[in-house]
Design a protein around this motif. Structure first.
Motif, PDB file in Angstrom:
ATOM      1  N   LEU A   7       0.808  -1.223   0.000  1.00 24.31           N
ATOM      2  CA  LEU A   7       0.000   0.000   0.000  1.00 24.31           C
ATOM      3  C   LEU A   7       0.841   1.272   0.000  1.00 24.31           C
ATOM      4  O   LEU A   7       0.529   2.212  -0.728  1.00 24.31           O
ATOM      5  N   PRO A   8       1.935   1.337   0.771  1.00 25.81           N
ATOM      6  CA  PRO A   8       2.700   2.594   0.772  1.00 25.81           C
ATOM      7  C   PRO A   8       3.168   2.976  -0.623  1.00 25.81           C
ATOM      8  O   PRO A   8       3.109   4.144  -0.998  1.00 25.81           O
ATOM      9  N   ALA A   9       3.653   1.992  -1.386  1.00 28.43           N
ATOM     10  CA  ALA A   9       4.119   2.321  -2.737  1.00 28.43           C
ATOM     11  C   ALA A   9       2.945   2.759  -3.601  1.00 28.43           C
ATOM     12  O   ALA A   9       3.018   3.766  -4.316  1.00 28.43           O
ATOM     13  N   LEU A  10       1.838   2.004  -3.509  1.00 27.56           N
ATOM     14  CA  LEU A  10       0.684   2.339  -4.350  1.00 27.56           C
ATOM     15  C   LEU A  10       0.178   3.738  -4.059  1.00 27.56           C
ATOM     16  O   LEU A  10      -0.287   4.448  -4.950  1.00 27.56           O
ATOM     17  N   GLN A  11       0.276   4.139  -2.818  1.00 22.89           N
ATOM     18  CA  GLN A  11      -0.200   5.459  -2.420  1.00 22.89           C
ATOM     19  C   GLN A  11       0.320   6.558  -3.346  1.00 22.89           C
ATOM     20  O   GLN A  11      -0.414   7.462  -3.727  1.00 22.89           O
ATOM     21  N   VAL A  45      -6.556   3.782  -0.463  1.00 24.82           N
ATOM     22  CA  VAL A  45      -5.292   3.276   0.068  1.00 24.82           C
ATOM     23  C   VAL A  45      -4.927   4.010   1.352  1.00 24.82           C
ATOM     24  O   VAL A  45      -4.512   3.399   2.345  1.00 24.82           O
ATOM     25  N   SER A  46      -5.125   5.333   1.342  1.00 28.74           N
ATOM     26  CA  SER A  46      -4.732   6.099   2.525  1.00 28.74           C
ATOM     27  C   SER A  46      -5.591   5.704   3.724  1.00 28.74           C
ATOM     28  O   SER A  46      -5.089   5.662   4.853  1.00 28.74           O
ATOM     29  N   ILE A  47      -6.865   5.417   3.469  1.00 29.02           N
ATOM     30  CA  ILE A  47      -7.713   4.985   4.593  1.00 29.02           C
ATOM     31  C   ILE A  47      -7.225   3.652   5.140  1.00 29.02           C
ATOM     32  O   ILE A  47      -7.082   3.467   6.357  1.00 29.02           O
ATOM     33  N   LEU A  48      -6.902   2.733   4.208  1.00 28.45           N
ATOM     34  CA  LEU A  48      -6.394   1.430   4.655  1.00 28.45           C
ATOM     35  C   LEU A  48      -5.112   1.601   5.454  1.00 28.45           C
ATOM     36  O   LEU A  48      -4.906   0.959   6.487  1.00 28.45           O
ATOM     37  N   LEU A  49      -4.238   2.484   4.969  1.00 29.93           N
ATOM     38  CA  LEU A  49      -2.980   2.706   5.692  1.00 29.93           C
ATOM     39  C   LEU A  49      -3.257   3.246   7.087  1.00 29.93           C
ATOM     40  O   LEU A  49      -2.617   2.854   8.061  1.00 29.93           O
ATOM     41  N   TRP A  50      -4.203   4.183   7.135  1.00 25.32           N
ATOM     42  CA  TRP A  50      -4.529   4.801   8.424  1.00 25.32           C
ATOM     43  C   TRP A  50      -5.014   3.729   9.410  1.00 25.32           C
ATOM     44  O   TRP A  50      -4.576   3.697  10.563  1.00 25.32           O
ATOM     45  N   LEU A  51      -5.887   2.859   8.915  1.00 26.49           N
ATOM     46  CA  LEU A  51      -6.380   1.784   9.779  1.00 26.49           C
ATOM     47  C   LEU A  51      -5.243   0.873  10.205  1.00 26.49           C
ATOM     48  O   LEU A  51      -5.123   0.481  11.370  1.00 26.49           O
ATOM     49  N   GLN A  52      -4.388   0.563   9.225  1.00 28.18           N
ATOM     50  CA  GLN A  52      -3.279  -0.342   9.501  1.00 28.18           C
ATOM     51  C   GLN A  52      -2.344   0.253  10.559  1.00 28.18           C
ATOM     52  O   GLN A  52      -1.921  -0.444  11.479  1.00 28.18           O
ATOM     53  N   VAL A  53      -2.048   1.548  10.421  1.00 29.17           N
ATOM     54  CA  VAL A  53      -1.159   2.192  11.385  1.00 29.17           C
ATOM     55  C   VAL A  53      -1.802   2.223  12.762  1.00 29.17           C
ATOM     56  O   VAL A  53      -1.154   1.976  13.774  1.00 29.17           O
ATOM     57  N   ASN A  54      -3.097   2.530  12.786  1.00 22.32           N
ATOM     58  CA  ASN A  54      -3.768   2.566  14.083  1.00 22.32           C
ATOM     59  C   ASN A  54      -3.771   1.210  14.750  1.00 22.32           C
ATOM     60  O   ASN A  54      -3.687   1.098  15.963  1.00 22.32           O
ATOM     61  N   ALA A  55      -3.867   0.165  13.915  1.00 27.55           N
ATOM     62  CA  ALA A  55      -3.955  -1.168  14.495  1.00 27.55           C
ATOM     63  C   ALA A  55      -2.590  -1.680  14.924  1.00 27.55           C
ATOM     64  O   ALA A  55      -2.448  -2.289  15.980  1.00 27.55           O
ATOM     65  N   SER A  56      -1.584  -1.444  14.089  1.00 23.22           N
ATOM     66  CA  SER A  56      -0.331  -2.149  14.379  1.00 23.22           C
ATOM     67  C   SER A  56       0.912  -1.276  14.278  1.00 23.22           C
ATOM     68  O   SER A  56       2.008  -1.786  14.099  1.00 23.22           O
TER      69      SER A  56
END
Lengths: 495, 125, 142, 182, 487
Positions: A7-11, A45-56
């Motif tokens: 995801l970071p690259a796709l962003q 993608v940014s929303i997914l990243l945000w969730l991912q960062v919040n989770a882990s």
């Protein structure tokens, strides 16, 4: 391949790839579809990243599979995740609007280039927010800068050209200052990776090259974020750019620069180096207050609404920097929350001004007389956003101002509380100039038959107006993320 | 002291060039001259990066038999990027200057500002 | 100038060598100084030289505007394509190791293609800018 | 000896810039800036940065000069006499310069092998670069592989400028002389 | 319906009413019916809460947490109950009156007027039921913004200037003083919830306490404490029903209501001892100074406006005395003054509609042509002066008893002196109306009473003023419960 891991690259790559594809396809419809899809995908993608960062916790991504510090690292933490979501979200809203607005403002044969530039600007801003490498930050800063110079120059008015040129000069000076700062840091640490730099600087913060680097980075980034008195490029650039561009840049460009400043201050130099060894607190406090008052006062005397609200942006940058100057979790929370809150408010405002431009044929106060009667929804939206700028409770602007006041109280700076609220009164003054023009004058005879803005302009604009109200009532996303990011920057909480 | 100045001469030169470039950008009103100054300002920074990477007695960082000491390649890479960014900025700036000249019939900053302030100067097309 | 026989003959002789030099710079970049960027510039310079001697319209016939604009975009896309290939083959973005069975061969392959991408875009942009500047005579103002 | 050559070249560059700043004929200014770039390329050779030198020669002395001349041709202009006393610019540049003097004072001396940049990150490129990437030119290896993403960004910058200039300078399809700005 | 539902309904009803009014904008009769219907329903809702509150229940509703520790929350306590009853009850009457006035004067933008009116009532109820200072602040600001279009209804230059003063002073004071006060309260107490006995509980003393009190008192600009009273006469440019709303029901009452609420539930009467003396002085000065201005005003609405400034400061003064009896008087005065002053404004509007007269000096002999109107005016005036058999007497009696119980003789003197001044500017009007012959030029302009809805409305409020004198049980019970008295 596991998509979630990339995801970071796709962003960044998604919008980046949309630009050359748009140029290759050339059709304006195709370009629009492509860039809009890319922006929406980037938002997802940014929303997914945000969730991912919040989770882990923070995510590190090694581009080219070269481990940092040898390769370039993408690094998403709670601050960058929030910024990414902001930038991509605004782009996702502004693009559908752009289709309807540039139809009126731009020659058809440059439409596909407009979309390409927009995608590049988005990619550049996202790249700044996500990268963990000092020089990569500069490269993406230039991508976003060059594309925004072009976007501004595409404005209908010939003054747009001069505004873009001035921005180009100021922006390049700023970028070069940043390169000098990064260079000094590199000479001192031997690395370009921000996190690595931060570690290596810990033992040698008092050395003079580091302080000089701090100064150069501060000046360079302040030029880009239009900190008073380095703001001269901003009012004209916002005023004469195409409407969609004004909205996008006003909502994102200065915000990402603030992000870069925070990143360097807290992740590289470290709080101690910036605030304990130098009088940065006082300096930033003075500049922030000067910006808040001088720019607001200048805004009151503008005749053109776009310029008026552009000066208001300079004033709002003052609030943002004021939060940094407190050097406390509450202050930084205010800063970061205001990044988001001001972005949606000002973005919505400039989108509505674009609708005004389309309906009334201009945005001078004399021209929008009686707009409350002929374009009631648009006028009401502008008033709502204006209330957000003032910081009326129930709007997003109140939330950030509240934290600023708390931060001032925490420091026992009573007088500052009064200065903060007094500056909102200046905002009342300039917002009310619009209210009186809109509701206390009859529309010009030739404009009395103007109709309300078409849905293509109104829906995106009202999305942001709605967000202004929403973030004023439900602050779990904005303040929640901002508080986490602030705690992370100051090292007082889990990252 | 003198030794220090001599050993840091590359920095002094870089500082002088940077300041001269910056001065031209800020003080001159001709749009093309400004861009030339901007170019000098940007170019001077190359020295800040590349000069410290040099090791006397070393060679260019192309690994080959018979050489042991190489100058630092990383600044070279960075500056290659910076050069490209510089020329891109210059080209874009010149394109703007050409358009400004067509719109205002002048490339002097003062003159352009004066024409916008004239009562019929501004306005939309 | 276009009527000057000597210049035209010299140009016709010289341009192939410039092209050859560009190719050398492009493909020898792994071993000596040079690479996509420099090669792109030199290629464009050859074309500019051609345009100066034989006229802009003739140059446009050789490399039409559309093609040049395609080059501008195609180079970046090629670069991005290499990056995406890394992704699709299971590596990170711009990961060349996975491009071939042998990691070092993969690196070679990746570097080759991205250098080519850089050259195409740089050459395209230089030419495009030249066309635009040259095609815009000062006398065309009002 | 190498140090001396570098310093002499640097002095020449400073001279070129001083003359350039005082010249008002724009054609001369452009020629001087080309000369300046050429000197810079030479310095880069002396500093072992052959790739940079080659690029600076092609770009700074070549393309930039051509572009500047092209723009000058389109604008036909001389620089006007400065209307203001340059006190503010002098103050700004002087303070930035003093800051740089302050900042560079403690930096490692020229050609100091113990400088941090020679101790961290770069050694790996020199030692492992050729074997990891199979490319003996370490600059190319770093440019195209280790920091390949920067180069993607750089290519994008070029693309941005190119597409942007097209957007700014393209004429309308119909061959009329009208422009969208008055 | 549970009490929680009732709270929500009382907030939502006027807002829904506004939407209904907007929807019916093409059919004036339907639109006015929507106004009256929502007003009546709202009153029923609020009244349904009353028995529970009188029996000691304190229903509460948490809407959402805006910021950590700052909730948008509502709770019905006795004082808020009283204010809500007054506001919702008078909305019915005022709607009735508005219909007559707006049609009688053929006003423009009537839909906007009714919509804003309904929203203003919603905001007023939000203030009444607010469970913490934050919620109070939110609805307080909302009320200012919603009433702004009402003040500037005519859209003329004069209206715009009046609107500027109105907005400037109200927003200015609330942002400059109330917001810092709110933040400081939160900073010190960690909460802003209203609680019996106060929440500051000894955390502040001396100068800081007096300073915070000052921030609140001047921040609640709607209470029109001098020197921040000028918005009130400036807002007189509004149509009369608006003046009635602003100066009798929603706006000014929101101000003094908040003052009492803050003094009782944030500071706590006991904690303030010694820190509120300056407030007694400021309020006393406002009472006397405003009365003197009213004495010299010839414009009827201006005279009424300054009378309001003075009457509001009674409430502030009574609260600042910190004596339980006087605080009960303050609460009672909110209701008493509301009924009395709305009657007076209704009468002024009726005179304007029927006779097109605005100055006191023009009123000679009008009592004979408009006996109902001027009769009601007389009752309202008695209430203002504080004479039986009008409600004003009851509240003033409590205030005076409180002042005496606290042995605060200057306050006693202020109340006595102001009573004389009140009489001095109201009685001449009555004398002119009933005992002077009509001026000669009046013969050319025959007129009788105002339109029937207006007469009905002002008769109702006058009757209410009398009723409150004879039956003050409910307000009294609520006021006493506020101070901790049990049902």
């Amino acid at each position: 391949m596991n998509l979630a891991a990339h995801l970071p690259a796709l962003q960044v790559v998604l919008p980046l790839a949309a630009a050359p594809l748009a140029v290759l396809l050339r059709g304006r419809g195709a370009a629009f579809m492509l860039v809009t899809l890319a922006a929406w995908a980037a938002f997802a993608v940014s929303i997914l990243l945000w969730l991912q960062v919040n989770a882990s916790g923070p995510i590190s991504y090694a581009l080219g599979s070269w481990a940092p510090p040898w390769g370039i690292e993408y690094r998403v933490d709670s601050l960058s995740a929030l910024l990414l979501m902001l930038v991509c979200g605004i782009a996702a809203v502004v693009l559908p609007y752009a289709r309807a607005s540039i139809e009126r403002e731009l020659r058809q044969d440059v439409h596909y280039l407009f979309y390409a530039m927009f995608a590049l600007c988005l990619a550049g801003l996202a790249g700044i927010a996500i990268t963990g490498d000092a020089f990569n930050l500069f490269v993406f800063l230039e991508i976003s800068s060059l594309s925004s110079y072009v976007l501004i120059a595409l404005g209908r008015d010939r003054r747009a050209l001069v505004a873009a040129y001035q921005y180009l000069i100021m922006g390049t000076i700023g970028a070069t200052f940043i390169v000098v700062g990064v260079g000094l840091l590199y000479l001192k640490t031997g690395t370009l990776n921000l996190a690595d730099m931060g570690v290596r600087l810990q033992e040698m913060t008092s050395h003079r090259p580091v302080l000089a680097a701090l100064a150069f980075l501060t000046v360079g980034i302040s030029l880009k974020l239009a900190l008073f008195p380095l703001h001269q490029w901003l009012p004209n650039a916002y005023a004469y750019a195409p409407s969609a561009v004004s909205a996008f840049l006003a909502a994102t460009a200065t915000k990402v620069s603030v992000y870069a400043l925070l990143r360097f201050y807290f992740s590289v130099f470290g709080e101690t180096a910036v605030f304990k060894r130098l009088p940065m607190e006082d300096l930033m406090l003075i500049l922030a207050l000067a910006g808040m008052f001088v720019a607001s006062a200048v805004a009151i005397f503008q005749h053109d609404l776009k310029r008026l609200f552009a000066y208001s942006s300079v004033a709002q940058v003052g609030y943002i920097v004021l939060g940094i100057s407190f050097d406390s979790v509450t202050g930084l929370t205010a800063t970061i929350a205001h990044l988001v809150n001001h972005a949606v408010t000002k973005g919505g405002l400039f989108l509505l001004l674009g609708a005004v431009m389309a309906g009334m044929g201009g945005t001078t106060l004399a021209r929008v007389h009686g707009i409350g009667r002929v374009m009631p929804l648009t006028a009401f939206g502008i008033v709502l956003c204006g209330l957000g700028l003032i910081g009326v409770p129930g709007t997003a602007g109140f939330v950030s101002k509240w934290y600023l006041i708390l931060a001032a109280l925490e420091k026992g700076q009573w007088w500052l509380v009064f200065l903060i609220v007094a500056s909102s009164l200046l905002a009342v003054a300039y917002v009310w100039r619009f209210v009186e023009a809109a509701y206390f004058h009859a529309p010009r005879a030739d404009l009395a038959a103007v109709r309300e803005a078409p849905a293509g302009l109104a829906i995106p604009a009202w999305t942001l107006v709605g967000a202004t109200i929403w973030f004023g009532l439900d602050t779990s996303v904005t303040v929640g993320s901002a508080a986490r990011a602030a705690a992370m920057l100051l090292g007082t909480g889990a990252p | 002291m003198l030794a220090h100045i001599w050993s840091h001469f590359d920095y002094w030169a870089m500082i002088f060039l940077a300041m001269a470039g910056l001065f031209i950008v800020i003080a001159r009103g001709n749009l093309i001259k400004k861009l030339v100054g901007l170019g000098i300002f940007q170019t001077s920074v190359y020295l800040l990066y590349v000069a410290p990477g040099k090791i006397v007695g070393g060679t260019a960082p192309i690994v080959a038999e018979g050489f042991r000491v190489y100058s630092n390649p990383l600044p070279h890479v960075l500056i290659l990027t910076a050069i490209v960014v510089g020329v891109a900025t210059l080209a874009l700036g010149l394109a703007l200057v050409v358009r400004i000249r067509e719109a205002y019939d002048s490339i002097e900053e003062d003159e352009i500002l004066r024409r916008d302030q004239a009562p019929d100067g501004g306005g939309e097309a | 100038m276009t009527r000057d026989m000597v210049l035209r003959v010299v140009a016709k002789l010289l341009i192939p060598f410039i092209l050859l030099f560009a190719l050398y710079v492009q493909f020898h970049g792994d071993f000596g100084p040079g690479g996509g960027f420099q090669a792109g510039v030199i290629l464009a310079a050859a074309m500019v030289f051609y345009a100066v001697i034989f006229g802009l319209d003739n140059a446009r016939k050789v490399l039409p505007d559309r093609l040049v604009e395609t080059m501008v975009a195609a180079g970046v896309l090629l670069y991005l394509g290499v990056g995406a290939a890394g992704l699709l083959l299971g590596g990170n973005f711009l990961d060349y190791f996975v491009l071939a069975a042998d990691p070092v061969a993969g690196q070679h392959r990746g570097i080759f293609w991205i250098e080519l991408g850089v050259a195409i875009t740089v050459c395209g942009v230089m030419l495009k800018v030249f066309y635009l500047f040259a095609g815009r005579g000062p006398e065309e103002e009002q | 000896m190498e140090t001396l050559i570098v310093n002499v070249l640097l002095t020449l560059m400073m001279l070129a810039v001083v003359v350039l700043a005082r010249t008002r004929n724009l054609f001369s200014v452009i020629v001087l800036s080309g000369l300046y770039s050429f000197l810079m390329a030479t310095v880069m050779v002396a500093l072992d940065a052959v790739d940079v030198a080659m690029t600076e020669a092609a770009v700074g002395a070549g393309i930039s000069t051509v572009l500047l001349l092209g723009a000058l041709h389109l604008c036909r202009s001389e620089e006007a006499k400065p209307a203001h006393k340059p006190w503010l610019p002098l103050a700004v540049t002087a303070s930035a310069g003093l800051l740089l003097v302050y900042g560079t004072w403690d930096l490692p001396a020229f050609s100091d092998p113990e400088a941090p940049i020679h101790k961290h990150v770069a050694p790996r490129y020199l030692e492992a670069g050729p074997s990891e990437t199979g490319v003996p030119n370490v600059v190319t290896a770093v440019l195209a592989s280790y920091r390949g993403f920067d180069t993607l960004g750089e290519t994008t910058v070029v693309f941005t400028a190119g597409a942007g200039i097209v957007a700014l300078l393209r004429r309308r399809r119909r061959k009329t002389a009208d422009k969208e700005a008055p | 319906m549970t009490p929680e539902h009732l709270i929500l309904a009382s907030l939502a009803l006027p807002a829904a009413g506004a939407a209904a009014i907007l929807a019916c904008r093409r059919a004036p009769n339907l639109r006015e019916a929507a106004t009256l219907a929502s007003a009546a329903l709202l009153f029923l809702c609020v009244a349904a809460l009353l028995p529970g509150v009188l029996a000691g229940a304190r229903p509460a509703l948490r809407l959402m947490e805006v910021l950590p520790g700052l909730d948008l929350a509502f709770a019905v306590e006795p004082l808020g109950m009283l204010f809500a009853l007054v506001a919702s009850g008078l909305w019915i009457v005022n709607s009735l009156y508005s219909i007559g006035y707006m049609r009688g004067n053929d006003e423009a933008n009537q839909t906007r007027f009714y919509v804003c009116f309904a929203l203003a009532i919603a905001a007023a109820l939000g203030i009444a039921f607010s469970a913490n200072v934050f919620t109070l602040f939110v609805f307080y600001e909302l009320l200012t913004l919603i009433t702004y279009p009402l003040v500037t209804h005519h859209g003329s230059d004069k209206a715009r200037n009046g609107g500027r003063t109105y907005l400037g002073l109200l927003v200015g004071t609330s942002v400059l003083f109330l917001l810092p006060a709110l933040a400081f309260t939160w900073h010190v107490a960690g909460t802003t919830d209203f609680a019996p006995g106060g929440i500051l509980g000894g955390r502040l003393d001396g100068l800081a306490l007096a300073g915070l009190l000052a921030l609140y008192m001047f921040g609640l600009g709607k209470a029109a404490l001098m020197p921040f009273h000028r918005w009130l006469p400036a807002a007189m440019v509004a149509p009369t029903p608006v003046s009635a709303l602003l100066h009798a029901v929603a706006v000014v009452k929101a101000g003094v209501f908040s003052v009492v609420k803050v003094v009782v539930y944030v500071f706590g009467l006991d904690n303030l001892a010694g820190s509120a003396d300056w407030l007694v002085a400021v309020a006393g000065f406002t009472i006397l100074a405003a009365s003197v201005v009213a004495l010299n005003a010839d414009n009827l609405k201006r005279r009424l406006a300054y009378s309001t400034v003075s009457q509001l400061s009674y409430v502030v003064l009574a609260a600042a005395l910190l004596a339980p009896l006087s605080v009960v008087g303050a609460a009672l005065h909110i209701a008493a003054h509301a009924l009395g002053k709305i009657t007076l404004f209704f009468a002024a509007g009726a005179i304007y509609t029927a006779a097109h007269k605005t100055e006191v000096s023009q009123l000679d002999g009008i009592g004979r042509r408009m006996p109902w109107t001027m009769g009601a005016f007389a009752i309202g005036a008695l209430s203002m002066i504080g004479l039986p058999p009008a409600a004003g007497f009851v509240s003033k009696w409590y205030m005076l008893s409180g002042a005496m119980a606290a042995s605060h003789w200057p306050a006693v003197a202020v109340i006595a002196a102001s009573t004389l001044l009140n009489a001095g500017y109201f009685l001449p009007i009555l004398w002119r109306a009933f005992f002077r012959p009509a001026a000669a030029d009046d013969a050319h302009h025959p007129h009788g009473e105002a339109p029937l809805p207006m007469v009905i409305a002002l008769t109702l409020t006058a009757a209410g003023t009398l009723a409150l004198f004879f039956q003050p049980d409910v307000p009294l019970a609520l006021a006493q419960q506020m101070l901790g008295g049990l049902p």
